[in-house]
Design a protein around this motif. Structure first.
Motif, PDB file in Angstrom:
ATOM      1  N   GLU A  68       0.827  -1.204   0.000  1.00  0.00           N
ATOM      2  CA  GLU A  68       0.000   0.000   0.000  1.00  0.00           C
ATOM      3  C   GLU A  68       0.866   1.260   0.000  1.00  0.00           C
ATOM      4  OE1 GLU A  68      -2.555  -0.449   3.380  1.00  0.00           O
ATOM      5  OE2 GLU A  68      -4.124  -1.376   2.163  1.00  0.00           O
ATOM      6  N   PHE A  69       1.968   1.238   0.757  1.00  0.00           N
ATOM      7  CA  PHE A  69       2.880   2.387   0.785  1.00  0.00           C
ATOM      8  C   PHE A  69       3.447   2.653  -0.607  1.00  0.00           C
ATOM      9  CE2 PHE A  69       7.384   3.649   1.041  1.00  0.00           C
ATOM     10  CZ  PHE A  69       7.241   4.925   1.565  1.00  0.00           C
ATOM     11  N   GLN A  70       3.916   1.587  -1.269  1.00  0.00           N
ATOM     12  CA  GLN A  70       4.508   1.795  -2.588  1.00  0.00           C
ATOM     13  C   GLN A  70       3.466   2.229  -3.613  1.00  0.00           C
ATOM     14  OE1 GLN A  70       7.570  -0.834  -4.032  1.00  0.00           O
ATOM     15  NE2 GLN A  70       7.755  -1.851  -2.033  1.00  0.00           N
ATOM     16  N   ALA A  71       2.239   1.696  -3.513  1.00  0.00           N
ATOM     17  CA  ALA A  71       1.174   2.111  -4.434  1.00  0.00           C
ATOM     18  C   ALA A  71       0.839   3.585  -4.229  1.00  0.00           C
ATOM     19  CB  ALA A  71      -0.063   1.242  -4.216  1.00  0.00           C
ATOM     20  N   PHE A  72       0.808   4.026  -2.954  1.00  0.00           N
ATOM     21  CA  PHE A  72       0.531   5.430  -2.649  1.00  0.00           C
ATOM     22  C   PHE A  72       1.616   6.332  -3.242  1.00  0.00           C
ATOM     23  CE2 PHE A  72       1.242   9.037   0.276  1.00  0.00           C
ATOM     24  CZ  PHE A  72       0.020   9.699   0.119  1.00  0.00           C
ATOM     25  N   GLU A  73       2.879   5.935  -3.074  1.00  0.00           N
ATOM     26  CA  GLU A  73       3.977   6.724  -3.611  1.00  0.00           C
ATOM     27  C   GLU A  73       3.932   6.777  -5.137  1.00  0.00           C
ATOM     28  OE1 GLU A  73       6.383   8.550  -2.230  1.00  0.00           O
ATOM     29  OE2 GLU A  73       5.533   8.281  -0.228  1.00  0.00           O
ATOM     30  N   ARG A  74       3.544   5.668  -5.759  1.00  0.00           N
ATOM     31  CA  ARG A  74       3.456   5.676  -7.237  1.00  0.00           C
ATOM     32  C   ARG A  74       2.407   6.669  -7.722  1.00  0.00           C
ATOM     33  NH1 ARG A  74       3.581  -0.059  -6.474  1.00  0.00           N
ATOM     34  NH2 ARG A  74       5.678  -0.883  -6.910  1.00  0.00           N
ATOM     35  N   ARG A  75       1.277   6.712  -6.974  1.00  0.00           N
ATOM     36  CA  ARG A  75       0.234   7.663  -7.373  1.00  0.00           C
ATOM     37  C   ARG A  75       0.723   9.107  -7.222  1.00  0.00           C
ATOM     38  NH1 ARG A  75      -3.089   3.900  -4.639  1.00  0.00           N
ATOM     39  NH2 ARG A  75      -3.132   5.185  -2.742  1.00  0.00           N
ATOM     40  N   LEU A  76       1.489   9.364  -6.163  1.00  0.00           N
ATOM     41  CA  LEU A  76       1.996  10.723  -5.952  1.00  0.00           C
ATOM     42  C   LEU A  76       3.041  11.106  -6.995  1.00  0.00           C
ATOM     43  CD1 LEU A  76       2.514  11.010  -2.076  1.00  0.00           C
ATOM     44  CD2 LEU A  76       0.720  12.058  -3.452  1.00  0.00           C
ATOM     45  N   ASP A 100       3.741   9.416  -9.946  1.00  0.00           N
ATOM     46  CA  ASP A 100       3.494   8.923 -11.304  1.00  0.00           C
ATOM     47  C   ASP A 100       4.661   8.053 -11.769  1.00  0.00           C
ATOM     48  OD1 ASP A 100       1.968   8.580 -13.574  1.00  0.00           O
ATOM     49  OD2 ASP A 100       2.841  10.298 -14.617  1.00  0.00           O
ATOM     50  N   GLY A 101       5.169   7.233 -10.844  1.00  0.00           N
ATOM     51  CA  GLY A 101       6.271   6.334 -11.147  1.00  0.00           C
ATOM     52  C   GLY A 101       6.720   5.632  -9.877  1.00  0.00           C
ATOM     53  N   ASP A 102       7.672   4.728 -10.005  1.00  0.00           N
ATOM     54  CA  ASP A 102       8.135   3.970  -8.852  1.00  0.00           C
ATOM     55  C   ASP A 102       8.834   4.881  -7.837  1.00  0.00           C
ATOM     56  OD1 ASP A 102       7.188   1.610  -9.851  1.00  0.00           O
ATOM     57  OD2 ASP A 102       9.088   1.066 -10.824  1.00  0.00           O
ATOM     58  N   PRO A 103       8.634   4.633  -6.533  1.00  0.00           N
ATOM     59  CA  PRO A 103       9.336   5.415  -5.513  1.00  0.00           C
ATOM     60  C   PRO A 103      10.820   5.106  -5.543  1.00  0.00           C
ATOM     61  CG  PRO A 103       8.173   3.581  -4.506  1.00  0.00           C
ATOM     62  CD  PRO A 103       7.755   3.614  -5.939  1.00  0.00           C
ATOM     63  N   PRO A 104      11.654   6.037  -5.100  1.00  0.00           N
ATOM     64  CA  PRO A 104      13.115   5.790  -5.105  1.00  0.00           C
ATOM     65  C   PRO A 104      13.497   4.667  -4.162  1.00  0.00           C
ATOM     66  CG  PRO A 104      12.589   7.834  -3.942  1.00  0.00           C
ATOM     67  CD  PRO A 104      11.322   7.382  -4.622  1.00  0.00           C
ATOM     68  N   LEU A 145      14.054   5.337  -0.346  1.00  0.00           N
ATOM     69  CA  LEU A 145      12.825   5.538   0.416  1.00  0.00           C
ATOM     70  C   LEU A 145      12.195   4.191   0.768  1.00  0.00           C
ATOM     71  CD1 LEU A 145      10.658   7.452   1.558  1.00  0.00           C
ATOM     72  CD2 LEU A 145       9.543   7.375  -0.687  1.00  0.00           C
ATOM     73  N   VAL A 146      12.147   3.266  -0.199  1.00  0.00           N
ATOM     74  CA  VAL A 146      11.589   1.936   0.047  1.00  0.00           C
ATOM     75  C   VAL A 146      12.427   1.200   1.082  1.00  0.00           C
ATOM     76  CG1 VAL A 146      11.049  -0.301  -1.004  1.00  0.00           C
ATOM     77  CG2 VAL A 146      10.579   1.805  -2.261  1.00  0.00           C
ATOM     78  N   ALA A 147      13.747   1.311   0.975  1.00  0.00           N
ATOM     79  CA  ALA A 147      14.627   0.645   1.938  1.00  0.00           C
ATOM     80  C   ALA A 147      14.428   1.202   3.341  1.00  0.00           C
ATOM     81  CB  ALA A 147      16.086   0.802   1.504  1.00  0.00           C
ATOM     82  N   ALA A 148      14.280   2.529   3.459  1.00  0.00           N
ATOM     83  CA  ALA A 148      14.068   3.138   4.778  1.00  0.00           C
ATOM     84  C   ALA A 148      12.752   2.662   5.388  1.00  0.00           C
ATOM     85  CB  ALA A 148      14.076   4.657   4.653  1.00  0.00           C
ATOM     86  N   PHE A 149      11.713   2.563   4.554  1.00  0.00           N
ATOM     87  CA  PHE A 149      10.423   2.075   5.042  1.00  0.00           C
ATOM     88  C   PHE A 149      10.545   0.632   5.516  1.00  0.00           C
ATOM     89  CE2 PHE A 149       6.198   0.206   4.507  1.00  0.00           C
ATOM     90  CZ  PHE A 149       5.408   1.131   5.180  1.00  0.00           C
ATOM     91  N   SER A 150      11.278  -0.183   4.756  1.00  0.00           N
ATOM     92  CA  SER A 150      11.468  -1.584   5.134  1.00  0.00           C
ATOM     93  C   SER A 150      12.210  -1.711   6.452  1.00  0.00           C
ATOM     94  CB  SER A 150      12.228  -2.328   4.033  1.00  0.00           C
ATOM     95  OG  SER A 150      11.476  -2.378   2.847  1.00  0.00           O
ATOM     96  N   GLU A 151      13.219  -0.866   6.663  1.00  0.00           N
ATOM     97  CA  GLU A 151      13.964  -0.913   7.918  1.00  0.00           C
ATOM     98  C   GLU A 151      13.071  -0.547   9.100  1.00  0.00           C
ATOM     99  OE1 GLU A 151      17.548   1.329   7.803  1.00  0.00           O
ATOM    100  OE2 GLU A 151      18.244   0.429   5.931  1.00  0.00           O
ATOM    101  N   LEU A 152      12.206   0.451   8.913  1.00  0.00           N
ATOM    102  CA  LEU A 152      11.294   0.829   9.986  1.00  0.00           C
ATOM    103  C   LEU A 152      10.349  -0.311  10.329  1.00  0.00           C
ATOM    104  CD1 LEU A 152      10.397   4.498   8.967  1.00  0.00           C
ATOM    105  CD2 LEU A 152      11.688   3.775  10.983  1.00  0.00           C
ATOM    106  N   ARG A 153       9.863  -1.022   9.300  1.00  0.00           N
ATOM    107  CA  ARG A 153       8.962  -2.149   9.541  1.00  0.00           C
ATOM    108  C   ARG A 153       9.690  -3.270  10.265  1.00  0.00           C
ATOM    109  NH1 ARG A 153       5.593  -4.042   4.508  1.00  0.00           N
ATOM    110  NH2 ARG A 153       4.512  -5.091   6.196  1.00  0.00           N
ATOM    111  N   ALA A 154      10.918  -3.541   9.850  1.00  0.00           N
ATOM    112  CA  ALA A 154      11.693  -4.597  10.505  1.00  0.00           C
ATOM    113  C   ALA A 154      11.938  -4.264  11.969  1.00  0.00           C
ATOM    114  CB  ALA A 154      13.023  -4.804   9.772  1.00  0.00           C
ATOM    115  N   GLU A 155      12.249  -2.994  12.257  1.00  0.00           N
ATOM    116  CA  GLU A 155      12.470  -2.573  13.632  1.00  0.00           C
ATOM    117  C   GLU A 155      11.200  -2.722  14.454  1.00  0.00           C
ATOM    118  OE1 GLU A 155      14.461  -1.505  16.923  1.00  0.00           O
ATOM    119  OE2 GLU A 155      15.314  -1.887  14.928  1.00  0.00           O
ATOM    120  N   LEU A 156      10.052  -2.390  13.848  1.00  0.00           N
ATOM    121  CA  LEU A 156       8.774  -2.548  14.544  1.00  0.00           C
ATOM    122  C   LEU A 156       8.521  -4.019  14.852  1.00  0.00           C
ATOM    123  CD1 LEU A 156       6.035  -1.476  15.549  1.00  0.00           C
ATOM    124  CD2 LEU A 156       5.191  -1.677  13.208  1.00  0.00           C
ATOM    125  N   GLU A 157       8.813  -4.923  13.907  1.00  0.00           N
ATOM    126  CA  GLU A 157       8.579  -6.348  14.120  1.00  0.00           C
ATOM    127  C   GLU A 157       9.441  -6.887  15.248  1.00  0.00           C
ATOM    128  OE1 GLU A 157       7.018 -10.199  13.410  1.00  0.00           O
ATOM    129  OE2 GLU A 157       6.345  -8.180  12.961  1.00  0.00           O
TER     130      GLU A 157
END
Length: 375
Positions: free
Chosen positions: A343-351, A353-357, A360-372
């Motif tokens: 959902e995060f990546q789909a939201f960024e694509r809409r903003l 009009d292309g794939d997120p950098p 940014l995706v790696a930073a989001f993944s690290e935050l999720r891993a830390e939360l887990e």
């Protein structure tokens, strides 16, 4: 040599707000009884000893009692344990170097993946679940932390291969999601950096004892998930649970014998009208079973759960189902649970009009891993 392969005990698991500690205590008792009767060189627990990174006192007590009972029941058998994605690596591996003197080998992090446990008949390589940052490699600007589990596991296996003695039996114990494995509802969705890994990574090992997937299954003659010893979701009702007794001889495929695990309580999915469920003899004698009921017939019945629990005290899940009147009114197919990363990546694509950098995706993944890790 002969080993007993288990995994995913998930001590402290709760099923629909019902504690399964009594069921797990029964399993551990039957496991000790089997170990007394049947000799093995090693017992393998391929990750997820606990269900939470901060386990309850009762779950820790169950684990401690098992360790004491294990060493008393089979003093000559080695115990080989790795941390899974549900475990805290540091908590599981507490005092691990001291325990090794008693033949209990527990690995929590990635710092010792290329250090084998040397048994009389084999070298056993223990690779726990590798979070982002578990391993580092040299780069142009110094040490670089590996960010994905696929890369970390590949690096761990590469380090192992440098030290393997091909003349000895080599066993790999790992906790991961291998390509081709079938999942169950009770597997918590992995977040952050966890991905599927190719089974080609495991070539060259005489046996690969995997943990993480809850359905017992083989991915070839030398690669196997033992699965959970108990059913941890109603999708596993009726599924035969077992442990894998593996006999290894250098140069030939392993010999597999499934050791059945008899559950403390059965788990059932029942479907019918309230009248059928309450009166039909087919549903008699189920007072000790874990039950999920799908109720058919007219909607709006007063207090159906309370009435059903008078016959099924361990009714843990309930849903009403209205039979379709026509094809147009047929039930909708079950929807896949949305993944926040997608959902995060789909939201960024809409903003954008292309794939997120990528950063940014790696930073989001690290935050999720830390939360887990902290859940």
């Amino acid at each position: 040599m002969r080993i007993l392969h288990t995994s995913d005990w998930h001590l402290g698991r709760v099923l629909h707000e019902h504690s399964l500690l009594r069921d797990q205590e029964s399993f551990l008792g039957s496991l000790l009884e089997h170990l007394r009767e049947c000799p093995y060189e090693a017992l393998v627990v391929a990750g997820d000893v606990f269900d939470r990174s901060i386990p309850s006192e009762e779950a820790v007590g169950l684990w401690n009692g098992f360790l004491e009972g294990f060493r008393a029941a089979c003093p000559e058998t080695a115990l080989l344990v790795i941390a899974g994605n549900h475990d805290s690596a540091a908590r599981v591996a507490l005092a691990s170097r001291l325990l090794e003197a008693g033949g209990i080998h527990i690995r929590g992090g990635g710092e010792r993946v290329d250090e084998p446990v040397r048994l009389p008949g084999a070298d056993v390589w223990l690779v726990p679940f590798l979070w982002s940052g578990s391993l580092a490699v040299g780069g142009e600007n110094g040490r670089v932390m590996i960010q994905t589990q696929r890369e970390a596991l590949a690096e761990a296996v590469a380090r192992i291969r440098l030290r393997m003695d091909p003349q000895r039996i080599n066993i790999l114990v790992a906790h991961c999601f291998a390509v081709g494995g079938e999942v169950s509802d009770s597997e918590r969705t992995l977040v952050g950096t966890a991905v599927q890994v190719e089974t080609q990574l495991f070539e060259g090992f005489d046996y690969v004892a995997l943990g993480h997937l809850h359905r017992p299954q083989g991915l070839g003659p030398r690669i196997r998930y033992s699965g959970t010893p108990l059913a941890y979701s109603f999708s596993e009702a009726g599924q035969a649970k077992s442990m894998a007794a593996i006999t290894l001889t250098k140069g030939v495929d392993p010999e597999l014998e499934l050791v059945p695990v008899r559950p403390f309580r059965t788990m059932l999915n029942l479907k019918g009208s309230l009248e059928e469920l309450m009166e039909d003899e087919r549903f008699a004698g189920l007072g000790e079973a874990y039950v999920r009921v799908t109720l058919t017939g007219p909607a709006g019945i007063t207090q159906p759960v309370a009435r059903l629990r008078s016959r099924f005290p361990l009714l843990l899940d309930f849903q009403e189902y209205v039979a379709p009147q026509s094809q147009a009114l047929a039930p909708l197919p079950a929807l896949r649970k949305p993944d926040i990363g997608e959902e995060f990546q789909a939201f960024e694509r809409r903003l954008r009009d292309g794939d997120p950098p990528g950063p940014l995706v790696a930073a989001f993944s690290e935050l999720r891993a830390e939360l887990e890790r902290t859940r």
